[in-house]
Design an enzyme around this catalytic site. Structure first.
Site, mmCIF file in Angstrom:
data_model
loop_
_atom_site.group_PDB
_atom_site.id
_atom_site.type_symbol
_atom_site.label_atom_id
_atom_site.label_comp_id
_atom_site.label_asym_id
_atom_site.label_seq_id
_atom_site.Cartn_x
_atom_site.Cartn_y
_atom_site.Cartn_z
ATOM 1 N N SER A 1 0.794 -1.235 0.000
ATOM 2 C CA SER A 1 0.000 0.000 0.000
ATOM 3 C C SER A 1 0.823 1.279 0.000
ATOM 4 C CB SER A 1 -0.948 0.009 1.203
ATOM 5 O OG SER A 1 -2.026 -0.867 0.979
ATOM 6 N N LYS B 1 0.114 3.651 -2.718
ATOM 7 C CA LYS B 1 -0.958 4.641 -2.610
ATOM 8 C C LYS B 1 -0.408 6.064 -2.527
ATOM 9 C CE LYS B 1 -4.592 1.747 -0.499
ATOM 10 N NZ LYS B 1 -4.021 0.403 -0.383
ATOM 11 N N SER C 1 -6.087 2.603 4.727
ATOM 12 C CA SER C 1 -5.548 1.935 3.540
ATOM 13 C C SER C 1 -6.638 1.227 2.757
ATOM 14 C CB SER C 1 -4.448 0.946 3.941
ATOM 15 O OG SER C 1 -3.521 0.772 2.902
#
Length: 291
Positions: A98, A101, A156
């Site tokens: 993640s 991101k 997340s």
């Protein structure tokens, strides 16, 4: 920043970044340099040291030893100047989980006004990978774009990512734009397949690239505000509910001591990537980025 940290290694690497680096000399020709506008851009010149294996650091007299950490790859940089202070296999391609991101936010945040309201459709929540982290986005509910960003940064939420990607022209359009953004910033180790960082064949980044993304994010006021939030609320069927940042160094949850001066940024985990991190901390007027 990121790549395969255990909790103990996270603590060790952050301690390295924010305590010992005043006694280290920047590596030559290794700056994450900026353009005239102050935004990070491609490196000014090729640095063979950062492409070499092992730990690269030039300690000044009296500097503490670099701690041993379990990370497969890591990097510490000055967030203001872009100088790389120490690194280990900085350009090694690894799955980012993640932490990708951060690139998603750099690409999509400027395109979507925070106050825009959107009612989620079933199609927008399709194709989210099994086992994904979810913040609880529901079909038929209306969310502000700012709500969805809190779901991305704090929890997340891959569900929030997919809805924002839909608003940005769709998942594949967003992937192409993320790839173009990475190249624009000089992050040439990154290959984007999924906007949320979910494990996908061929999807990789590096400690160097994630440092570039983290530094760029801190220069965006909206990104910096979202990534530093420890707690917030998120809309649900029966009203809002509390959400907490999954970065325990920021929240002090589950017995992990809060790291003084931590700004946040983004952590991640998948079964293929392991634990990953992009972090920044500010001590004595100096901000360092650690991946």
């Amino acid at each position: 920043m990121t790549i395969g940290f255990s909790t103990r290694a996270l603590l060790s690497c952050c301690a390295l970044g924010a305590v010992g680096m005043s006694a280290l000399t920047p590596l030559p020709a290794a700056a994450l340099t900026g353009t005239g506008s102050g935004a990070p851009g491609p490196a000014a010149s090729y640095s063979p040291l950062l492409y070499g294996p092992g730990t690269q650091v030039r300690p000044r007299a009296g500097a503490p030893e670099v701690p041993s950490v379990s990370a497969l790859s890591w990097l510490v940089a000055d967030a203001d100047t872009g100088d790389v202070l120490a690194a280990h296999d900085a350009h090694r391609p690894l799955p980012p989980a993640s932490t990708l991101k951060t690139l998603f936010a750099l690409t999509v945040l400027p395109a979507l006004p925070a106050g825009t309201r959107h009612t989620v459709t079933e199609r927008e929540l399709a194709d989210i990978g099994p086992g994904s982290s979810l913040v609880g986005v529901r079909e038929g509910l209306t969310y502000r774009v700012s709500d969805l960003w809190k779901g991305v940064f704090l929890h997340s939420g891959n569900d929030a990512v997919h809805v924002l990607a839909a608003l940005n022209g769709g998942v594949q359009t967003t992937v192409r734009r993320m790839q173009a953004k990475a190249r624009q910033l000089g992050a040439y180790d990154t290959q984007v397949v999924s906007p949320d960082g979910y494990d996908a064949p061929g999807q990789v980044s590096s400690a160097y690239d994630l440092a570039v993304f983290g530094r760029a994010g801190l220069r965006n006021p909206d990104f910096a505000r979202y990534c530093s939030l420890a707690e917030s609320t998120f809309p649900g069927d029966g009203g809002s509910y509390g959400i907490r940042n999954t970065n325990r160094l920021l929240t002090g949850a589950d017995g992990v001591e809060r790291y003084p001066g931590l700004i946040g940024i983004k952590n991640g985990y998948t079964s293929h990537a392991g634990n990953t991190l992009v972090a920044a901390a500010r001590h004595g007027g100096r901000t360092l980025v650690v991946t």
